[in-house]
Design a protein around this motif. Structure first.
Motif, short mmCIF file in Angstrom:
data_model
loop_
_atom_site.label_atom_id
_atom_site.label_comp_id
_atom_site.label_asym_id
_atom_site.label_seq_id
_atom_site.Cartn_x
_atom_site.Cartn_y
_atom_site.Cartn_z
N LEU A 106 1.49 -10.65 9.51
CA LEU A 106 2.74 -10.16 8.94
C LEU A 106 3.03 -8.80 9.56
N PHE A 107 4.29 -8.42 9.69
CA PHE A 107 4.57 -7.19 10.44
C PHE A 107 5.81 -6.48 9.92
N LEU A 108 5.84 -5.21 10.24
CA LEU A 108 7.01 -4.36 9.99
C LEU A 108 6.88 -3.17 10.93
N SER A 109 7.90 -2.31 10.94
CA SER A 109 7.87 -1.12 11.80
C SER A 109 7.70 0.13 10.96
N ALA A 110 7.08 1.15 11.55
CA ALA A 110 7.01 2.45 10.89
C ALA A 110 8.34 3.17 10.95
N SER A 111 9.16 2.81 11.92
CA SER A 111 10.46 3.43 12.13
C SER A 111 11.55 2.63 11.42
N GLU A 112 12.39 3.32 10.65
CA GLU A 112 13.45 2.65 9.92
C GLU A 112 14.43 1.95 10.86
N THR A 113 14.84 2.64 11.93
CA THR A 113 15.83 2.06 12.84
C THR A 113 15.27 0.84 13.56
N HIS A 114 14.04 0.93 14.04
CA HIS A 114 13.45 -0.21 14.74
C HIS A 114 13.29 -1.39 13.79
N ASN A 115 12.86 -1.12 12.56
CA ASN A 115 12.67 -2.22 11.61
C ASN A 115 13.99 -2.94 11.33
N VAL A 119 14.03 -6.78 12.38
CA VAL A 119 13.98 -7.81 11.34
C VAL A 119 15.12 -7.67 10.33
N ASN A 120 16.07 -6.79 10.62
CA ASN A 120 17.26 -6.63 9.78
C ASN A 120 16.90 -6.29 8.35
N SER A 121 15.99 -5.34 8.19
CA SER A 121 15.52 -4.99 6.85
C SER A 121 15.10 -3.53 6.82
N ALA A 122 15.24 -2.90 5.66
CA ALA A 122 14.70 -1.56 5.46
C ALA A 122 13.17 -1.64 5.40
N VAL A 123 12.50 -0.57 5.79
CA VAL A 123 11.04 -0.56 5.79
C VAL A 123 10.50 -0.84 4.39
N ASP A 124 11.05 -0.21 3.37
CA ASP A 124 10.56 -0.43 2.00
C ASP A 124 10.74 -1.89 1.57
N ASP A 125 11.82 -2.51 1.99
CA ASP A 125 12.04 -3.92 1.66
C ASP A 125 11.03 -4.80 2.38
N SER A 126 10.73 -4.48 3.64
CA SER A 126 9.73 -5.24 4.38
C SER A 126 8.35 -5.10 3.74
N LEU A 127 8.03 -3.87 3.33
CA LEU A 127 6.75 -3.65 2.66
C LEU A 127 6.64 -4.47 1.38
N ALA A 128 7.69 -4.47 0.60
CA ALA A 128 7.68 -5.23 -0.66
C ALA A 128 7.52 -6.72 -0.39
N ALA A 129 8.17 -7.22 0.67
CA ALA A 129 8.05 -8.63 1.01
C ALA A 129 6.63 -8.98 1.43
N ILE A 130 6.02 -8.11 2.23
CA ILE A 130 4.64 -8.35 2.66
C ILE A 130 3.70 -8.33 1.46
N GLU A 131 3.93 -7.40 0.54
CA GLU A 131 3.09 -7.34 -0.66
C GLU A 131 3.22 -8.61 -1.50
N ARG A 132 4.37 -9.25 -1.46
CA ARG A 132 4.53 -10.54 -2.17
C ARG A 132 3.86 -11.68 -1.41
#
Length: 309
Positions: A106-115, A119-132
């Motif tokens: 599973l993956f996300l970016s540390a950078s808000e713009t790159h994320n 993946v068309n998502s805010a970093v916090d939203d990606s984190l929450a999805a990974i946690e689920r």
């Protein structure tokens, strides 16, 4: 190297060429060729190979045959296969084939713009999805690697503070990730930065495997490997022939070459379990399939053969 630095005796390598390497190729690679190449890699001594992606086919059409590849490959029992999953929909599709692989990334970016661009998502939203998703991965009996892309720098935002990357990694570890990978997605890291980061990461995350994923975009990939080794990192990702690169920003070229990595480590007395001649044979086959020279140095120069008296 600092006088008090002791390098590890052995490291593990995850070959990511069949996924990360092929995703950036302009032409489609036949499924039969992918299957043959993965099976050859699996018989080099590599014990971890990333083989497929469950990203939408219209986003990465080069990898739209991932299901067919997983169903066809035949690898030794001790070779662990992993797949990349971007979101819940991808995870649902992957779990339908859970008996064909061992690990999910599973993956996300540390950078808000790159994320957002990736993946068309805010970093916090990606984190929450990974946690689920993480509990679902473990419930399926699979291991989970969580990767933080742009961990050392972002082509859109510039410097990514190490504290920010470690904060994200800490949440991933707390959510149950078995392994956290740190991606130098566009080759912006330097050795001093890498050494300091992995020293801090080992302190902050003592109970999770830490993996380094370097790109050779600016020619510093193997120097960064040495810096990570000096900080105690023992897990690395690489791609045959220096293939790969992030498909989002322009100029994001390939990963460090697996054969260059293995050659350097062996010359330094660090064990990998990989047969360099067999790996070179597999990479030459990739070169034939693609019909062009690849960027690996050892592929051109050959392994060092020391003269004996």
């Amino acid at each position: 190297m600092p006088a008090d630095t002791t390098l590890p005796a052995a490291v593990t390598i995850r070959e990511v060429g069949p996924r990360d390497g092929f995703q950036n190729e302009p032409e489609r690679i036949a499924t039969a060729d992918k299957v043959r190449l993965i099976e050859a890699l699996a018989r080099t001594g590599l014990q971890r190979i990333e083989v497929a992606s469950f990203v939408r086919p219209d986003v990465l059409p080069q990898l739209d045959d991932g299901v067919a590849v997983l169903q066809a490959i035949d690898v030794p029992d001790d070779v662990h296969l992993s797949v990349l999953v971007p979101n819940q929909r991808g995870l649902d599709r992957a779990l339908e084939l859970r008996d064909r692989f061992h690990e999910i990334c599973l993956f996300l970016s540390a950078s808000e713009t790159h994320n957002r661009r990736n993946v068309n998502s805010a970093v916090d939203d990606s984190l929450a999805a990974i946690e689920r998703m993480l509990p679902q991965v473990h419930a399926a009996g699979l291991r989970c690697q969580a990767v933080v892309a742009t961990a050392f720098g972002c082509p859109y935002e510039g410097v990514v503070p190490g504290e920010r990357t470690l904060e994200i990694a800490g949440r991933l570890a707390a959510a149950g990730a078995d392994e956290v990978g740190f991606g130098d997605t566009t080759g912006m890291a330097n050795p001093l930065q890498v050494r300091a980061f992995f020293a801090a990461a080992r302190q902050a995350l003592p109970n999770v495997e830490l993996t380094a994923h370097f790109h050779n975009t600016r020619g510093q990939g193997l120097a960064n490997v040495l810096a990570a080794l000096e900080a105690g990192c023992t897990s690395f990702e690489s791609s045959f022939g220096e293939l790969g690169g992030c498909p989002v920003p322009a100029g994001a070229t390939g990963n460090i070459a697996s054969e260059d990595l293995v050659s350097m480590l062996h010359e330094m007395g660090i064990e990998t379990g990989v047969s360099l001649p067999a790996l070179l044979d597999a990479t030459r086959d990739v070169q034939r399939v693609l019909g062009r020279p690849l960027g690996s140095h050892v592929l051109v120069a050959g392994p060092i053969e020391w003269a004996t008296a």
